[in-house]
Design an enzyme around this catalytic site. Structure first.
Site, PDB file in Angstrom:
ATOM      1  N   HIS A   1      39.229 -50.891  65.114  1.00  0.00           N
ATOM      2  CA  HIS A   1      40.608 -51.385  64.990  1.00  0.00           C
ATOM      3  C   HIS A   1      41.489 -50.482  64.121  1.00  0.00           C
ATOM      4  O   HIS A   1      42.630 -50.839  63.837  1.00  0.00           O
ATOM      5  CB  HIS A   1      40.593 -52.811  64.430  1.00  0.00           C
ATOM      6  CG  HIS A   1      39.865 -53.750  65.333  1.00  0.00           C
ATOM      7  ND1 HIS A   1      40.458 -54.380  66.405  1.00  0.00           N
ATOM      8  CD2 HIS A   1      38.559 -54.106  65.361  1.00  0.00           C
ATOM      9  CE1 HIS A   1      39.554 -55.114  67.039  1.00  0.00           C
ATOM     10  NE2 HIS A   1      38.398 -54.967  66.430  1.00  0.00           N
TER      11      HIS A   1
ATOM     12  N   LYS B   1      41.116 -50.164  72.714  1.00  0.00           N
ATOM     13  CA  LYS B   1      42.028 -50.974  71.892  1.00  0.00           C
ATOM     14  C   LYS B   1      43.337 -50.178  71.737  1.00  0.00           C
ATOM     15  O   LYS B   1      44.102 -50.108  72.686  1.00  0.00           O
ATOM     16  CB  LYS B   1      41.341 -51.336  70.582  1.00  0.00           C
ATOM     17  CG  LYS B   1      40.088 -52.211  70.831  1.00  0.00           C
ATOM     18  CD  LYS B   1      39.407 -52.584  69.575  1.00  0.00           C
ATOM     19  CE  LYS B   1      38.212 -53.513  69.694  1.00  0.00           C
ATOM     20  NZ  LYS B   1      37.411 -53.604  70.861  1.00  0.00           N
TER      21      LYS B   1
ATOM     22  N   SER C   1      37.452 -56.954  62.155  1.00  0.00           N
ATOM     23  CA  SER C   1      38.089 -57.346  63.412  1.00  0.00           C
ATOM     24  C   SER C   1      38.743 -58.717  63.372  1.00  0.00           C
ATOM     25  O   SER C   1      39.720 -58.955  64.067  1.00  0.00           O
ATOM     26  CB  SER C   1      37.069 -57.300  64.554  1.00  0.00           C
ATOM     27  OG  SER C   1      35.990 -58.163  64.284  1.00  0.00           O
TER      28      SER C   1
HETATM   29  C1  LIG Z   1      34.782 -54.004  65.175  1.00  0.00           C
HETATM   30  C2  LIG Z   1      34.413 -53.850  66.615  1.00  0.00           C
HETATM   31  N1  LIG Z   1      33.436 -52.999  66.946  1.00  0.00           N
HETATM   32  C3  LIG Z   1      33.062 -52.819  68.211  1.00  0.00           C
HETATM   33  C4  LIG Z   1      33.663 -53.503  69.237  1.00  0.00           C
HETATM   34  C5  LIG Z   1      33.187 -53.293  70.625  1.00  0.00           C
HETATM   35  O1  LIG Z   1      34.000 -52.384  71.284  1.00  0.00           O
HETATM   36  P1  LIG Z   1      34.099 -52.421  72.859  1.00  0.00           P
HETATM   37  O2  LIG Z   1      35.032 -53.538  73.191  1.00  0.00           O
HETATM   38  O3  LIG Z   1      34.606 -51.079  73.252  1.00  0.00           O
HETATM   39  O4  LIG Z   1      32.712 -52.689  73.361  1.00  0.00           O
HETATM   40  C6  LIG Z   1      34.691 -54.394  68.941  1.00  0.00           C
HETATM   41  C7  LIG Z   1      35.380 -55.132  69.974  1.00  0.00           C
HETATM   42  O5  LIG Z   1      35.503 -55.681  70.746  1.00  0.00           O
HETATM   43  C8  LIG Z   1      35.068 -54.591  67.601  1.00  0.00           C
HETATM   44  O6  LIG Z   1      36.017 -55.465  67.270  1.00  0.00           O
END
Ligand SMILES: Cc1ncc(COP(=O)(O)O)c(C=O)c1O
Length: 411
Positions: free
Chosen positions: A223, A254, A195
């Site tokens: 992502h 996203k 990320s």
């Molecule tokens: C790699 C990754 N996994 C999980 C999440 C969590 O997802 P969510 O925003 O839907 O809780 C994020 C982001 O914010 C992320 O970047």
């Protein structure tokens, strides 16, 4: 401030400490829909920071689908999935998501969650419960997202799972640790697209390792879903792999432009998580209107419009990779819409973000603990709604700002 209210005094002191270390986080408020132009704290800025990579968050078709979903299903689900909150909209969405991954996961079934954070926690804590306490090992990549880290910590506390951290993109480090593991269950867990760095995990090699050492492979493709693969099905389509050892997690807030997440795995694993995944069982189901809007988003992702949007994104990525050269700041090798610029110190990253803001751009400084100490950065992200000219203007501005920061002797 009351003299003997210890917790309140601590809160004041701790925040003052964060301020002193330039680590205090501050909220900024937008007046506008998520798009490439944002009104932030009453100022118009060009945003290069959201995860709305395909530019769908403000898409007329999805706005219409969300309104139609609300008219059809109301605004709340009223209960958890297992009580009375599981609607036909959730069911249709899960079937469609399973279909998205069906070429890559045998006997695929999907489970919808309100957030990726919850999906990760549920997958990790739930799957280690396939064996008795103390009989599971978790192998987690060094730069994993906070929701994976928290899931691993919780699984370790609840199920006494052993935890091993392997070095970022270093499979030898993973194999060395796996070799002597006698535990009954081994989970390897990592971001598909990292990320904060934008690089992609070597999934083919990871599947081979999972097979050799009888492990399950949890891939958080937050992502990559919508972005990678010809049809936007994500990292498994990108590598054209298929394995029953994969537990795939995609997020839907996203690239999909709405909200939520899903776990997709072979049916017995998903059925198990419905039985034992505590965050799934004990949480109110997401409003069905959101699932309804997501069905429209999946159509866009898979269809011609999704293809065109991905092609345009790839054009932006290529321009950045060839035309964005810094004197001292460092780009990270990335083929995704996440293009970090490493500045090092928190002070430099904050100074650059402030100068960008003054120049009309919204690109916040990302500091520890989100990224390792000494690697504070600007996390530049692209949306398919950005025009080529927007990007070239940003590249010019960033080059000027680097000079200013160097001149002020901040680097
Ligand atoms: C790699 C990754 N996994 C999980 C999440 C969590 O997802 P969510 O925003 O839907 O809780 C994020 C982001 O914010 C992320 O970047």
């Amino acid at each position: 401030m009351s003299k003997d209210f210890h917790a309140l005094n601590r809160a004041h002191d701790q925040i003052a400490d964060l301020d002193a270390q330039l680590l205090r986080r501050k909220l900024r408020t937008t007046q506008t829909a998520c798009d490439i132009k944002a009104n932030v704290d009453q100022r118009d800025l060009k945003a290069f920071c959201s995860n709305d990579y395909l530019g769908l968050a403000n898409h007329p078709k999805l706005i219409e689908a969300m309104s139609e979903g609300a008219k059809r299903y109301g605004v709340g689900s009223g209960a958890s999935h297992l009580i009375s909150g599981h609607s036909i909209a959730h069911d249709l969405l899960e079937k469609k998501l399973a279909h998205f991954e069906s070429a890559h996961i045998p006997d695929a079934r999907a489970l919808f969650f309100s957030t990726g954070y919850l999906a990760n926690i549920t997958a990790i804590t739930g799957l280690v419960r396939l064996v008795d306490q103390g009989q599971a090992s978790i192998y987690s990549a060094g730069l994993n997202h906070a929701s994976i880290i928290d899931g691993v910590k919780l699984a370790s506390a609840q199920s006494k799972a052993s935890v091993f951290i392997f070095d970022h993109q270093n499979l030898d480090s993973l194999i060395t640790q796996l070799k002597d593991d006698q535990n009954l269950l081994k989970l390897i867990v990592l971001d598909g697209v990292f990320s904060m760095d934008g690089d992609i995990a070597p999934v083919k090699e990871l599947i081979a390792i999972a097979q050799t050492y009888d492990a399950l492979l949890i891939i958080d493709d937050a992502h990559g879903f919508g972005i990678l693969g010809k049809q936007g099905h994500g990292i498994l389509e990108h590598f054209d792999v298929c394995s029953e050892r994969i537990v795939y997690i995609g997020t839907l807030g996203k690239a999909a432009g709405v909200s939520g997440a899903f776990i997709c795995a072979s049916t017995p694993f998903v059925e198990w998580l419905i039985q034992k995944g505590r965050p799934y069982i004990y949480s109110t189901a997401t409003p069905p209107a959101i699932a309804h809007a997501l069905l429209a988003s999946l159509d866009l992702i898979e269809g011609d419009e999704g293809t065109h949007r991905r092609q345009h994104l790839n054009q932006l990525i290529e321009i950045w990779r060839t035309e964005m050269n810094f004197k001292r700041w460092q780009k990270v090798e990335s083929n995704t819409p996440i293009q970090p610029v490493i500045l090092g110190s928190n002070a430099n990253a904050l100074a650059a973000a402030k100068l960008l803001d003054e120049a009309g751009y919204w690109i916040p400084a990302i500091r520890p603990p989100t990224v390792p100490a000494g690697s504070a950065r600007l996390r530049v992200t692209f949306s398919a709604n950005h025009h080529v000219d927007d990007l070239r203007e940003l590249i010019r501005t960033l080059k000027e700002i680097e000079q200013l920061v160097i001149k002020d002797n901040l680097t």
